[in-house]
Motif scaffolding. Structure first.
Motif, PDB file in Angstrom:
ATOM      1  N   LYS A 186      -6.885 -20.722  13.798  1.00 54.74           N
ATOM      2  CA  LYS A 186      -5.596 -20.324  13.622  1.00 54.74           C
ATOM      3  C   LYS A 186      -4.689 -21.375  13.234  1.00 54.74           C
ATOM      4  O   LYS A 186      -4.452 -22.335  13.922  1.00 54.74           O
ATOM      5  N   LEU A 246     -13.307 -12.449  20.108  1.00 56.35           N
ATOM      6  CA  LEU A 246     -13.275 -11.471  21.178  1.00 56.35           C
ATOM      7  C   LEU A 246     -13.896 -10.347  20.347  1.00 56.35           C
ATOM      8  O   LEU A 246     -13.377 -10.100  19.409  1.00 56.35           O
ATOM      9  N   GLU A 249     -10.418 -20.589  18.730  1.00 53.70           N
ATOM     10  CA  GLU A 249     -10.474 -20.170  19.751  1.00 53.70           C
ATOM     11  C   GLU A 249     -11.871 -19.279  19.931  1.00 53.70           C
ATOM     12  O   GLU A 249     -12.608 -19.014  18.858  1.00 53.70           O
ATOM     13  N   GLU A 250     -12.044 -18.798  21.166  1.00 52.39           N
ATOM     14  CA  GLU A 250     -13.538 -17.731  21.152  1.00 52.39           C
ATOM     15  C   GLU A 250     -12.924 -16.391  20.454  1.00 52.39           C
ATOM     16  O   GLU A 250     -12.150 -15.977  20.554  1.00 52.39           O
ATOM     17  N   GLU A 256      -2.350 -11.861  20.197  1.00 53.24           N
ATOM     18  CA  GLU A 256      -1.230 -12.652  19.573  1.00 53.24           C
ATOM     19  C   GLU A 256      -0.068 -11.847  20.118  1.00 53.24           C
ATOM     20  O   GLU A 256      -0.178 -10.901  20.700  1.00 53.24           O
ATOM     21  N   GLU A 272      -9.325  -3.314  18.261  1.00 53.36           N
ATOM     22  CA  GLU A 272      -7.671  -3.736  18.405  1.00 53.36           C
ATOM     23  C   GLU A 272      -6.581  -2.575  18.605  1.00 53.36           C
ATOM     24  O   GLU A 272      -6.872  -1.552  17.938  1.00 53.36           O
TER      25      GLU A 272
HETATM   26  P1  AMP Z   1      -3.490 -12.816  14.509  1.00 54.80           P
HETATM   27  O1  AMP Z   1      -2.624 -13.305  13.323  1.00 54.80           O
HETATM   28  O2  AMP Z   1      -3.765 -13.925  15.702  1.00 54.80           O
HETATM   29  O3  AMP Z   1      -3.188 -11.462  14.892  1.00 54.80           O
HETATM   30  O4  AMP Z   1      -4.897 -12.909  13.821  1.00 54.80           O
HETATM   31  C1  AMP Z   1      -5.229 -12.025  12.825  1.00 54.80           C
HETATM   32  C2  AMP Z   1      -6.380 -11.134  12.894  1.00 54.80           C
HETATM   33  O5  AMP Z   1      -7.565 -11.941  13.286  1.00 54.80           O
HETATM   34  C3  AMP Z   1      -6.376 -10.255  14.343  1.00 54.80           C
HETATM   35  O6  AMP Z   1      -5.609  -9.059  13.892  1.00 54.80           O
HETATM   36  C4  AMP Z   1      -7.842  -9.910  14.687  1.00 54.80           C
HETATM   37  O7  AMP Z   1      -8.190  -9.046  13.670  1.00 54.80           O
HETATM   38  C5  AMP Z   1      -8.520 -11.380  14.192  1.00 54.80           C
HETATM   39  N1  AMP Z   1      -8.649 -12.159  15.506  1.00 54.80           N
HETATM   40  C6  AMP Z   1      -7.683 -13.095  15.873  1.00 54.80           C
HETATM   41  N2  AMP Z   1      -8.192 -13.821  16.879  1.00 54.80           N
HETATM   42  C7  AMP Z   1      -9.224 -13.081  17.291  1.00 54.80           C
HETATM   43  C8  AMP Z   1     -10.366 -13.526  18.104  1.00 54.80           C
HETATM   44  N3  AMP Z   1      -9.882 -14.461  19.252  1.00 54.80           N
HETATM   45  N4  AMP Z   1     -11.298 -12.759  18.398  1.00 54.80           N
HETATM   46  C9  AMP Z   1     -11.501 -11.803  17.344  1.00 54.80           C
HETATM   47  N5  AMP Z   1     -10.822 -11.564  16.357  1.00 54.80           N
HETATM   48  C10 AMP Z   1      -9.449 -12.261  16.360  1.00 54.80           C
END
Ligand code: AMP
Ligand code: GLY
Length: 425
Positions: free
Chosen positions: A149, A194, A191-192, A289, A198
């Motif tokens: 990220k 998950l 990161e790990e 997030e 959602e």
């Molecule tokens: P974010 O901008 O952090 O919301 O990440 C965008 C998308 O990536 C999220 O809506 C999830 O579908 C996926 N995602 C983010 N972090 C993870 C994680 N640690 N494990 C699995 N999927 C993730």
């Protein structure tokens, strides 16, 4: 009260509609707004991050409250700008100051915040170009898929999920050393992964107390069955059936309360929305997030379900009297389906005339990327064009109304997903 809403999407049309229904509202303005907001408010053509132009507008129109739609003005400090200006100090701003906005503005900051306050989230480590080699070694210790990220704001594109460790190492180097996402990726959180389902939970807080707003699930991919490129969101549903009372009480106890408490302990006076992106991993909620604003198109299903006066709640946020405000939500389901321009989220044409939407009675038509042309015709001006929201006693009933009404709407190369809610029915 005179209120100014900043933004131009479906989210801001939904805010404008809800605020315009309040008994407390005198004059409502939206900057820059769209062809939908101009039917219920006055659109003002200013840039959201030109704080001096916002100031001039606020003083000219005796604005009492500013509701900030998107994250950029918050991360850039619009609330701090108001507090630091003699003439603006008494204008309420709904949205956090720069310190609180870092929850969205820096993934590294938000991970540190969660770790410090023991809020469940994926295990992580952060790296910079100086620690690139350590980052590669860290990847070797993890199991695929690998989650990378960009630390800063990257227009929703800064998260990469990769299955191959060598590809992950190349991308890490691209982000850290070759500015893949510009300054946003000068730091990267690894990161790990998950594995779960959602959903999003929204909270409105005055920094002391909070109201838990309806939960929602959005559909981010362009293609049916959640395939293809990521978009800003192609549809949404509220409430989320698997987010039952038991799950939501876990969210409240393990995530919402420690978040509000953590902000207080860290001296962050937060007044606004917190959008918590969650993963339900076998019944246990983890934070993916934080965002410091409402979601789009989630707002188009969350706000219509709120029965209370939104301006009254906002006054509670501004005066730190939210605890005393009454708050209620309809048990009905709301669904929204986004109509988008052909080609979106890649390149698409604008200026296409939109027909048929004004005869719709049993759905709410929220405008997003629309504008009125010189002849007064409503034409497309963005990728996401309109969100069609309906109520029902079930997801099926609500979606059925949205899809029936979409049949009446037309513009050249109109596209939408016909399977919103497919995984929940
Ligand atoms: P974010 O901008 O952090 O919301 O990440 C965008 C998308 O990536 C999220 O809506 C999830 O579908 C996926 N995602 C983010 N972090 C993870 C994680 N640690 N494990 C699995 N999927 C993730
Ligand atoms: N729909 C996701 C977002 O607003 O970030």
């Amino acid at each position: 009260m005179n209120i100014l809403i900043l933004g131009s999407g479906g989210r801001e049309h939904a805010f404008a509609k809800k605020i315009s229904e309040s008994e407390r509202i005198n004059n409502l303005f939206v900057a820059p707004g769209n062809a939908g907001t101009e039917t219920i408010a006055t659109n003002i053509s200013i840039s959201l991050t030109d704080f001096h132009a916002v100031k001039e507008m606020v003083l000219e129109n005796n604005i009492d409250m500013v509701v900030v739609g998107p994250e950029a003005p918050l991360v850039e400090g619009i609330h701090d700008f108001f507090l630091g200006d003699e003439a603006l100090r008494n204008v309420s701003v709904i949205g956090p100051k720069k310190d609180g906005a870092l929850l969205e503005g820096s993934k590294d900051f938000s991970k540190q915040f969660m770790e410090k306050h023991q809020i469940p989230t994926a295990k992580y480590k952060s790296f910079t170009s100086k620690t690139l080699e350590e980052g590669k070694l860290f990847l070797d210790t993890l199991q695929p898929p690998f989650v990378l990220k960009a630390d800063g704001l990257a227009a929703g594109k800064g998260v990469l999920i990769l299955n191959d460790v060598n590809e992950a190492k190349i991308e890490l180097e691209e982000m850290l050393s070759n500015n893949k996402f510009g300054k946003a990726s000068s730091k990267v959180v690894i990161e790990e992964f998950l594995d779960g389902i959602e959903l999003s939970v929204f909270v409105l807080t005055d920094g002391k107390s909070y109201k838990v707003l309806p939960s929602a699930k959005d559909y981010k991919r362009i293609g049916e069955g959640d395939t293809g490129l990521n978009t800003g969101g192609m549809g949404a549903i509220s409430p989320v059936p698997f987010a039952n009372d038991q799950f939501l009480s876990k969210v409240e106890e393990t995530i919402i309360k420690p978040t509000i408490k953590g902000l207080q302990l860290d001296g962050i006076d937060y007044r606004g929305f917190i959008f918590i992106g969650l993963m339900n991993v076998n019944g246990k909620p983890f934070v993916i997030e934080y965002n410091v604003r409402m979601g789009d198109p989630e707002t188009e299903v969350v706000l219509p379900r709120i029965q209370s006066d939104l301006v009254d709640l906002f006054e509670g946020v501004a005066n730190q009297t939210l605890e005393m405000k009454t708050y209620s939500v309809t048990t009905q389901t709301a669904t929204t389906v986004m109509l988008v321009s052909g080609g979106y989220p890649e390149s698409y044409e604008k200026g296409k005339e939109i027909t048929g939407y004004d005869s719709i009675k049993d759905s709410i038509v929220y405008h997003a990327g629309t504008t009125s042309d010189q002849e007064g015709k409503v034409v497309t001006s963005g990728g996401r064009v309109m969100a069609i929201t309906s109520f029902g006693n079930s997801i099926e009933e609500a979606l059925d109304k949205s899809y029936r009404n979409i049949d009446k709407i037309a513009f050249d190369k109109m596209n939408f997903r016909s399977d919103i809610g497919f995984d929940l029915k």
